[in-house]
Scaffold this motif. Structure first.
Motif, PDB file in Angstrom:
ATOM      1  N   PRO A 226       0.824  -1.330  -0.074  1.00 34.90           N
ATOM      2  CA  PRO A 226       0.123  -0.051   0.066  1.00 34.90           C
ATOM      3  C   PRO A 226       0.725   1.297   0.202  1.00 34.90           C
ATOM      4  O   PRO A 226       2.119   1.151   0.435  1.00 34.90           O
ATOM      5  CB  PRO A 226      -0.601   0.032   1.392  1.00 34.90           C
ATOM      6  N   GLY A 227       0.131   2.325  -0.241  1.00 37.69           N
ATOM      7  CA  GLY A 227       0.976   3.725  -0.111  1.00 37.69           C
ATOM      8  C   GLY A 227       1.385   4.215  -1.383  1.00 37.69           C
ATOM      9  O   GLY A 227       2.049   5.150  -1.243  1.00 37.69           O
ATOM     10  N   MET A 228       0.906   3.815  -2.624  1.00 37.85           N
ATOM     11  CA  MET A 228       1.166   4.296  -3.826  1.00 37.85           C
ATOM     12  C   MET A 228       2.582   4.615  -4.147  1.00 37.85           C
ATOM     13  O   MET A 228       3.018   5.951  -4.198  1.00 37.85           O
ATOM     14  CB  MET A 228       0.062   5.660  -4.248  1.00 37.85           C
ATOM     15  N   PRO A 229       3.404   3.801  -4.062  1.00 41.89           N
ATOM     16  CA  PRO A 229       4.815   4.159  -4.382  1.00 41.89           C
ATOM     17  C   PRO A 229       5.272   4.880  -5.359  1.00 41.89           C
ATOM     18  O   PRO A 229       4.310   4.905  -6.411  1.00 41.89           O
ATOM     19  CB  PRO A 229       5.501   2.722  -4.344  1.00 41.89           C
ATOM     20  N   GLU A 230       6.267   5.606  -5.547  1.00 37.81           N
ATOM     21  CA  GLU A 230       6.672   6.288  -6.657  1.00 37.81           C
ATOM     22  C   GLU A 230       7.349   5.266  -7.653  1.00 37.81           C
ATOM     23  O   GLU A 230       8.634   5.519  -7.938  1.00 37.81           O
ATOM     24  CB  GLU A 230       7.745   7.463  -6.334  1.00 37.81           C
ATOM     25  N   ALA A 231       6.659   4.242  -7.774  1.00 42.53           N
ATOM     26  CA  ALA A 231       7.372   3.138  -8.962  1.00 42.53           C
ATOM     27  C   ALA A 231       6.864   3.407 -10.015  1.00 42.53           C
ATOM     28  O   ALA A 231       7.179   2.458 -10.948  1.00 42.53           O
ATOM     29  CB  ALA A 231       6.975   2.026  -8.124  1.00 42.53           C
ATOM     30  N   GLY A 232       6.270   4.339 -10.558  1.00 41.92           N
ATOM     31  CA  GLY A 232       5.630   4.729 -11.893  1.00 41.92           C
ATOM     32  C   GLY A 232       6.647   4.905 -12.790  1.00 41.92           C
ATOM     33  O   GLY A 232       6.384   4.738 -14.159  1.00 41.92           O
ATOM     34  N   TYR A 233       7.849   5.367 -12.261  1.00 41.55           N
ATOM     35  CA  TYR A 233       9.012   5.536 -13.223  1.00 41.55           C
ATOM     36  C   TYR A 233       9.715   4.117 -13.247  1.00 41.55           C
ATOM     37  O   TYR A 233      10.755   3.782 -12.875  1.00 41.55           O
ATOM     38  CB  TYR A 233       9.903   6.341 -12.653  1.00 41.55           C
ATOM     39  N   LEU A 234       9.031   3.134 -14.077  1.00 41.67           N
ATOM     40  CA  LEU A 234       9.631   1.941 -14.021  1.00 41.67           C
ATOM     41  C   LEU A 234      10.833   1.902 -15.082  1.00 41.67           C
ATOM     42  O   LEU A 234      11.110   2.819 -15.999  1.00 41.67           O
ATOM     43  CB  LEU A 234       8.750   0.892 -15.213  1.00 41.67           C
ATOM     44  N   PRO A 235      11.935   1.178 -14.291  1.00 39.06           N
ATOM     45  CA  PRO A 235      13.218   1.319 -15.124  1.00 39.06           C
ATOM     46  C   PRO A 235      13.198   0.793 -16.452  1.00 39.06           C
ATOM     47  O   PRO A 235      12.241  -0.130 -16.760  1.00 39.06           O
ATOM     48  CB  PRO A 235      13.931   0.334 -14.364  1.00 39.06           C
TER      49      PRO A 235
END
Ligand code: FES
Length: 572
Positions: A443-452
């Protein structure tokens, strides 16, 4: 007259005794009756050894206290939690609402006639503004200010656009371990917040444009003497507000000021996170952020600030070019310049005092913008029935209209395990899909949208790909990245139904994000979707999992929203 120490007495059933007891105990700190009879200005302390961005907070507090006392009021400092972006597990966003609740309740619980909130690292200013709006006490916001820039081999560096860019070069084998270690020591050369137009800078600019902080407060570098003079001046303003009992946030945060904030968000090339935070702040008031109206503004408002990641410069250059007052002067009548600020002056007064800096190129005019349209666009389609966001000002123009094959990662963990696998079936034309990374899912909507970029493609020179997710992205990142897909996959949004090999269409000009499968097939997959296991039962996580809202609702807890929104008029 200010209430001072008499405000919000502890409940013993005898108000006289409550005040007597309160004074008896506080005198243990050495205060005189003269001091205790003054109006009180509370000052939050978010200093923490875990929060380098807030490293100048003790000095800011001293300056605020000086300003309060020079004006004849009494400063009282109190701690709240502090959240540093890279020291918060699982994410800082997971803790934002906790900080908002902590700050609001401590403002309500303790006697103060006005409050100065000092924050900066990404989620702290949003949390403090959410708190201030709900407590509705006269409030002055002081951002801690951006770091100064770093230098490496003749190049100017800044956290964290260059963290990502140079780490990408390291992954691609373009720089070695010795060099990346040297860079590591040069990306953050002082205390303060990230000095690009990331979330911290975005929220500081929005705060200033909404009149909740003094002019230039967003941009003065954190270590500069000017920041401490601004803190002293902020203390004076807060003391005057304590005596006048206003203006309160509810008097300053009008429909116009929220519209001004959205215009500034588009014009600065702001962080996508800024939209979520602004929505959460608005939802604590009688006003609402309408995504369609925000998108329409985006088509009309140009990007005028030449800062990374959309442009070339850093926050100190924006500051020396005239800061937010100069930007607002360039925006002119797009803004409602009659909006009021904490000093009682209007934005028109602020803009009239904007400095003219010959030759500066960090703040453009409307006739020579960085980008003719605003920073962000809102997308819709069968993949995002409640919307998705793209920061197209920081994307690759050639990818803004793209059809590609989905390569799906089921979670952040799955992404971490497989993205660099040499056997991964992926090409530069594919669309990388990440799910279960939304507000509830991670949870917590990580800043993972910038997928490598998958290692084998990065090593072949691929710099950008279309990437889509229900996650967030750091405001400092660059790429063709669709974020905040809503509903998120963890609550059964269509993103949960995408399979590797499906075709996905991104068309930013048409504001479309579509999964190219027949409607019946999508319905079949949705019917077969199985919800994740039972919700957590204990502690803050249990509260979070049950009550966090989706991105277009600000990811606030549902029970903290104001329930009486004002109908938004059409914004033209
Ligand atoms: Fe604190 Fe960037 S890590 S503002």
């Amino acid at each position: 007259m200010a209430d001072g120490l008499r405000k919000g007495l502890t409940s013993y059933g005898d108000a006289g005794f409550s005040l007597f007891l309160r004074k008896a105990f506080i005198k243990a700190m050495g205060y005189s009756d003269d001091a205790l009879n003054r109006p009180i200005v509370g000052i939050t302390n978010t200093y923490s050894d875990y929060n380098p961005c807030h490293g100048n907070v003790p000095d800011i507090i001293e300056a605020v206290k000086r300003g309060v006392m020079l004006t004849g009021a009494m400063p009282m400092v109190f701690p709240t939690i502090s959240i540093a972006e890279s020291f918060a597990h699982p994410t800082s966003m997971y803790l934002r609402n906790l900080m908002a609740m902590d700050t609001e309740e401590m403002i309500r619980a303790q006697p103060m006639d006005a409050v100065v909130v000092i924050g900066g690292c990404d989620k702290t200013l949003p949390a403090q503004m959410m708190a201030a709006v709900s407590a509705d006490l006269p409030t002055v916001v002081i951002p801690v200010g951006p770091m100064v820039v770093g230098h490496h081999k003749g190049e100017v560096l800044g956290a964290c656009t260059d963290c990502r860019r140079l780490w990408g070069k390291f992954r691609a084998g373009e720089i070695d371990e010795v060099e990346i270690e040297a860079v590591n020591g040069r990306l953050a050369p002082s205390v303060g917040t990230c000095m690009v137009m990331g979330t911290a800078s975005t929220m500081a600019c929005i705060t200033e444009a909404m009149g909740l902080s003094l002019p230039m407060s967003a941009t003065i570098p954190a270590p500069h003497a000017e920041r401490f003079r601004l803190a002293e001046a902020s203390g004076k303003v807060a003391a005057a507000m304590a005596v006048a009992k206003g203006p309160k946030p509810s008097e300053l945060l009008t429909q116009s000021s929220f519209r001004n904030a959205q215009i500034v968000l588009q014009a600065i090339g702001g962080s996508t996170n800024g939209l979520i935070h602004l929505t959460a702040i608005a939802n604590r008031t009688r006003h609402r952020i309408d995504l369609e109206a925000f998108d329409r503004l985006g088509r009309e408002v140009p990007v005028l600030i030449d800062l990374k990641p959309s442009g070339a410069h850093y926050m100190e250059h924006f500051h020396h070019a005239g800061g937010v007052p100069k930007l607002m002067q360039q925006l002119g009548d797009i803004l409602d310049l009659d909006a009021k600020t904490i000093t009682g002056k209007t934005l028109r007064d602020v803009v009239a005092g904007a400095e003219d800096v010959p030759g500066q190129d960090a703040i453009r005019s409307r006739t020579s913008p960085i980008k003719p349209e605003g920073a962000m666009a809102v997308l819709h389609g069968n993949l995002a029935p409640r919307g998705a966001v793209i920061k197209h000002s920081a994307a690759s123009p050639k990818l803004l209209q793209h059809i590609g094959r989905a390569v799906v990662f089921d979670s952040v963990e799955d992404l971490t395990l497989r993205v660099d696998d040499p056997a991964l079936d992926v090409t530069a034309e594919d669309v990388l899909v990440l799910r279960n990374a939304g507000p509830k899912g991670a949870p917590g909507m990580p800043e993972a949208g910038y997928l490598p970029i998958p290692m084998k493609l990065a090593r072949a020179g691929v710099k950008d790909m279309v990437r889509i997710s229900d996650a967030r992205m750091s405001g400092t990142a660059f790429g063709t990245i669709v974020l905040h897909i809503t509903p998120e996959s963890a609550v059964g949004g269509p993103l949960a139904c995408v399979r590797t090999g499906d075709e996905i269409v991104l068309d930013v000009a048409a504001r479309r994000l579509e999964l190219c499968i027949p409607h019946d097939e999508l319905q079949r997959r949705r019917a077969a979707w199985v919800a994740p296991e039972a919700l957590p039962q204990r502690g803050y996580l249990a509260l979070y999992a049950r009550h966090v809202s989706q991105a277009p609702d600000g990811c606030d807890f549902d029970f903290l929203n104001s329930r009486t929104p004002v109908a938004e008029p059409e914004i033209h």
